[in-house]
Design a protein around this motif. Structure first.
Motif, PDB file in Angstrom:
ATOM      1  N   TRP A   1     -37.662 -16.140  14.726  1.00 34.59           N
ATOM      2  CA  TRP A   1     -36.347 -16.691  15.082  1.00 34.59           C
ATOM      3  C   TRP A   1     -36.492 -18.075  15.705  1.00 34.59           C
ATOM      4  O   TRP A   1     -35.734 -18.991  15.393  1.00 34.59           O
ATOM      5  CB  TRP A   1     -35.638 -15.745  16.054  1.00 34.59           C
ATOM      6  CG  TRP A   1     -34.315 -16.276  16.520  1.00 34.59           C
ATOM      7  CD1 TRP A   1     -33.114 -16.205  15.864  1.00 34.59           C
ATOM      8  CD2 TRP A   1     -34.058 -16.969  17.736  1.00 34.59           C
ATOM      9  NE1 TRP A   1     -32.132 -16.813  16.592  1.00 34.59           N
ATOM     10  CE2 TRP A   1     -32.681 -17.293  17.757  1.00 34.59           C
ATOM     11  CE3 TRP A   1     -34.847 -17.358  18.818  1.00 34.59           C
ATOM     12  CZ2 TRP A   1     -32.085 -17.975  18.815  1.00 34.59           C
ATOM     13  CZ3 TRP A   1     -34.260 -18.035  19.877  1.00 34.59           C
ATOM     14  CH2 TRP A   1     -32.896 -18.338  19.862  1.00 34.59           C
ATOM     15  N   SER A   2     -37.456 -18.243  16.591  1.00 34.22           N
ATOM     16  CA  SER A   2     -37.585 -19.509  17.310  1.00 34.22           C
ATOM     17  C   SER A   2     -38.277 -20.598  16.489  1.00 34.22           C
ATOM     18  O   SER A   2     -37.981 -21.784  16.646  1.00 34.22           O
ATOM     19  CB  SER A   2     -38.350 -19.300  18.620  1.00 34.22           C
ATOM     20  OG  SER A   2     -39.675 -18.867  18.371  1.00 34.22           O
ATOM     21  N   ARG A   3     -39.174 -20.206  15.562  1.00 35.54           N
ATOM     22  CA  ARG A   3     -39.954 -21.207  14.827  1.00 35.54           C
ATOM     23  C   ARG A   3     -39.659 -21.265  13.337  1.00 35.54           C
ATOM     24  O   ARG A   3     -40.097 -22.189  12.658  1.00 35.54           O
ATOM     25  CB  ARG A   3     -41.449 -20.941  15.016  1.00 35.54           C
ATOM     26  CG  ARG A   3     -41.907 -20.952  16.466  1.00 35.54           C
ATOM     27  CD  ARG A   3     -43.413 -20.825  16.557  1.00 35.54           C
ATOM     28  NE  ARG A   3     -43.867 -20.765  17.948  1.00 35.54           N
ATOM     29  CZ  ARG A   3     -45.142 -20.752  18.313  1.00 35.54           C
ATOM     30  NH1 ARG A   3     -46.088 -20.806  17.381  1.00 35.54           N
ATOM     31  NH2 ARG A   3     -45.475 -20.696  19.590  1.00 35.54           N
ATOM     32  N   GLY A   4     -38.936 -20.276  12.839  1.00 35.96           N
ATOM     33  CA  GLY A   4     -38.744 -20.191  11.397  1.00 35.96           C
ATOM     34  C   GLY A   4     -39.961 -19.579  10.730  1.00 35.96           C
ATOM     35  O   GLY A   4     -41.032 -19.459  11.340  1.00 35.96           O
ATOM     36  N   TYR A   5     -39.811 -19.189   9.471  1.00 36.68           N
ATOM     37  CA  TYR A   5     -40.927 -18.543   8.774  1.00 36.68           C
ATOM     38  C   TYR A   5     -42.098 -19.499   8.584  1.00 36.68           C
ATOM     39  O   TYR A   5     -43.241 -19.193   8.933  1.00 36.68           O
ATOM     40  CB  TYR A   5     -40.459 -18.004   7.422  1.00 36.68           C
ATOM     41  CG  TYR A   5     -41.568 -17.337   6.647  1.00 36.68           C
ATOM     42  CD1 TYR A   5     -41.914 -16.023   6.917  1.00 36.68           C
ATOM     43  CD2 TYR A   5     -42.272 -18.022   5.653  1.00 36.68           C
ATOM     44  CE1 TYR A   5     -42.948 -15.398   6.218  1.00 36.68           C
ATOM     45  CE2 TYR A   5     -43.292 -17.415   4.956  1.00 36.68           C
ATOM     46  CZ  TYR A   5     -43.636 -16.109   5.244  1.00 36.68           C
ATOM     47  OH  TYR A   5     -44.652 -15.509   4.564  1.00 36.68           O
ATOM     48  N   SER A   6     -41.799 -20.679   8.043  1.00 36.20           N
ATOM     49  CA  SER A   6     -42.882 -21.623   7.742  1.00 36.20           C
ATOM     50  C   SER A   6     -43.565 -22.121   9.001  1.00 36.20           C
ATOM     51  O   SER A   6     -44.765 -22.413   8.994  1.00 36.20           O
ATOM     52  CB  SER A   6     -42.330 -22.812   6.944  1.00 36.20           C
ATOM     53  OG  SER A   6     -41.848 -22.392   5.692  1.00 36.20           O
ATOM     54  N   GLY A   7     -42.807 -22.226  10.093  1.00 36.25           N
ATOM     55  CA  GLY A   7     -43.372 -22.741  11.333  1.00 36.25           C
ATOM     56  C   GLY A   7     -44.130 -21.710  12.147  1.00 36.25           C
ATOM     57  O   GLY A   7     -44.727 -22.037  13.187  1.00 36.25           O
ATOM     58  N   THR A   8     -44.124 -20.463  11.703  1.00 39.32           N
ATOM     59  CA  THR A   8     -44.816 -19.394  12.413  1.00 39.32           C
ATOM     60  C   THR A   8     -46.171 -19.153  11.748  1.00 39.32           C
ATOM     61  O   THR A   8     -46.238 -18.684  10.606  1.00 39.32           O
ATOM     62  CB  THR A   8     -43.996 -18.093  12.398  1.00 39.32           C
ATOM     63  OG1 THR A   8     -42.737 -18.327  13.029  1.00 39.32           O
ATOM     64  CG2 THR A   8     -44.727 -16.982  13.142  1.00 39.32           C
TER      65      THR A   8
ATOM     66  N   ALA B   1     -32.177 -16.687   5.792  1.00 41.51           N
ATOM     67  CA  ALA B   1     -31.413 -17.351   4.735  1.00 41.51           C
ATOM     68  C   ALA B   1     -31.923 -18.752   4.450  1.00 41.51           C
ATOM     69  O   ALA B   1     -31.695 -19.297   3.377  1.00 41.51           O
ATOM     70  CB  ALA B   1     -29.939 -17.407   5.123  1.00 41.51           C
ATOM     71  N   MET B   2     -32.630 -19.338   5.418  1.00 36.26           N
ATOM     72  CA  MET B   2     -33.064 -20.727   5.266  1.00 36.26           C
ATOM     73  C   MET B   2     -34.558 -20.860   4.981  1.00 36.26           C
ATOM     74  O   MET B   2     -35.093 -21.961   5.004  1.00 36.26           O
ATOM     75  CB  MET B   2     -32.712 -21.523   6.525  1.00 36.26           C
ATOM     76  CG  MET B   2     -31.210 -21.655   6.746  1.00 36.26           C
ATOM     77  SD  MET B   2     -30.788 -22.732   8.135  1.00 36.26           S
ATOM     78  CE  MET B   2     -31.347 -21.744   9.515  1.00 36.26           C
ATOM     79  N   THR B   3     -35.250 -19.774   4.735  1.00 41.83           N
ATOM     80  CA  THR B   3     -36.670 -19.866   4.439  1.00 41.83           C
ATOM     81  C   THR B   3     -36.886 -20.595   3.121  1.00 41.83           C
ATOM     82  O   THR B   3     -36.065 -20.521   2.213  1.00 41.83           O
ATOM     83  CB  THR B   3     -37.313 -18.467   4.360  1.00 41.83           C
ATOM     84  OG1 THR B   3     -36.555 -17.652   3.460  1.00 41.83           O
ATOM     85  CG2 THR B   3     -37.347 -17.813   5.724  1.00 41.83           C
ATOM     86  N   ASP B   4     -37.995 -21.290   3.040  1.00 40.04           N
ATOM     87  CA  ASP B   4     -38.194 -22.189   1.906  1.00 40.04           C
ATOM     88  C   ASP B   4     -39.532 -21.958   1.208  1.00 40.04           C
ATOM     89  O   ASP B   4     -40.199 -22.885   0.769  1.00 40.04           O
ATOM     90  CB  ASP B   4     -38.119 -23.643   2.378  1.00 40.04           C
ATOM     91  CG  ASP B   4     -39.120 -23.946   3.499  1.00 40.04           C
ATOM     92  OD1 ASP B   4     -39.812 -23.005   3.932  1.00 40.04           O
ATOM     93  OD2 ASP B   4     -39.189 -25.108   3.925  1.00 40.04           O
ATOM     94  N   THR B   5     -39.939 -20.718   1.121  1.00 39.02           N
ATOM     95  CA  THR B   5     -41.226 -20.421   0.503  1.00 39.02           C
ATOM     96  C   THR B   5     -41.080 -19.274  -0.483  1.00 39.02           C
ATOM     97  O   THR B   5     -40.297 -18.337  -0.251  1.00 39.02           O
ATOM     98  CB  THR B   5     -42.272 -20.039   1.577  1.00 39.02           C
ATOM     99  OG1 THR B   5     -43.429 -19.488   0.943  1.00 39.02           O
ATOM    100  CG2 THR B   5     -41.718 -19.019   2.542  1.00 39.02           C
ATOM    101  N   PRO B   6     -41.805 -19.310  -1.593  1.00 39.62           N
ATOM    102  CA  PRO B   6     -41.731 -18.229  -2.577  1.00 39.62           C
ATOM    103  C   PRO B   6     -42.093 -16.862  -1.991  1.00 39.62           C
ATOM    104  O   PRO B   6     -41.645 -15.839  -2.507  1.00 39.62           O
ATOM    105  CB  PRO B   6     -42.754 -18.661  -3.642  1.00 39.62           C
ATOM    106  CG  PRO B   6     -42.832 -20.144  -3.510  1.00 39.62           C
ATOM    107  CD  PRO B   6     -42.677 -20.416  -2.036  1.00 39.62           C
TER     108      PRO B   6
END
Length: 216
Positions: free
Chosen positions: A26-33, A115-120
């Motif tokens: 939640w705090s970092r997003g998927y890609s940032g974690t 909803a905003m994740t940007d990875t396959p």
């Protein structure tokens, strides 16, 4: 001698691990974690995380599903109310209460991050979130159609438009919660929005269709 799965800590608690991961996503997003950050937050080695959840994407999906299903329950229970005012009041107020749960029990509205994740890697999760939103909106639209058929609304009200409007408000409340708005402030917004929505849509302008808790 008893045995345990290789790589998994003896005191592993899946619910606690999912909550800790959800807070981080939640705090970092998927890609940032990173997996290193997850390992630190969960107090688990990377190999243990993979053994328990299959992958970082698997952990993310479980976290999203765990908390998103709570919102589905809110919609189902709200739509069972007999009066439309109480349907919308329960839906929005219960959702706000869910958005603003203490961090020890809830990670925030993680589905916004999903909803905003940007990875396959997260395509399945994003599809799940999209389907969940569509399912919730469909349930609400059908309930509004019933209210119109029961003459609780003006005949010219378009149920799909009203449902989409309520969904837009729901997402706005979620976003404001994620940005730090408190429960009291969000509930004030809910009460103001409901008063305007229901007054404008009422079949009989002299009829009080507000949620029961807001009357008096």
């Amino acid at each position: 001698m008893s045995s345990r799965p290789v790589g998994r800590p003896p005191l592993f608690d899946r619910d606690d691990a999912v909550l800790a991961a959800a807070r981080l996503f939640w705090s970092r997003g998927y890609s940032g974690t990173t997996t290193r950050a997850l390992s630190s937050a969960l107090d688990m080695s990377t190999s243990s995380i993979y053994a328990a959840f299959g992958s970082k994407a698997g952990l993310f999906e479980e976290a999203v599903r765990t908390y998103a299903e709570r919102y589905r329950t809110v919609y189902v229970e709200a739509c069972a109310e007999p009066a439309l005012g109480d349907v919308l009041g329960l839906l929005l107020r219960r959702s706000v209460e869910e958005f603003t749960q203490p961090s020890a029990q809830h990670p925030g509205c993680l589905i916004s991050s999903a909803a905003m994740t940007d990875t396959p890697d997260t395509i399945d999760t994003r599809t799940y979130v999209t389907d969940l939103h569509a399912s919730n909106e469909r349930l609400l639209r059908e309930r509004i159609e019933r209210a119109r058929d029961e003459c609780q609304l003006r005949a010219d009200i378009v149920p799909s438009t009203l449902a989409a409007l309520v969904q837009t408000l729901w997402h706005g409340l979620s976003t404001q919660s994620n940005q730090g708005a408190g429960r009291d402030r969000l509930l004030e917004i809910v009460d103001a929005a409901l008063e305007m929505l229901l007054d404008a849509a009422a079949h009989d302008r002299g009829r009080d269709v507000r949620p029961v808790h807001a009357r008096g």
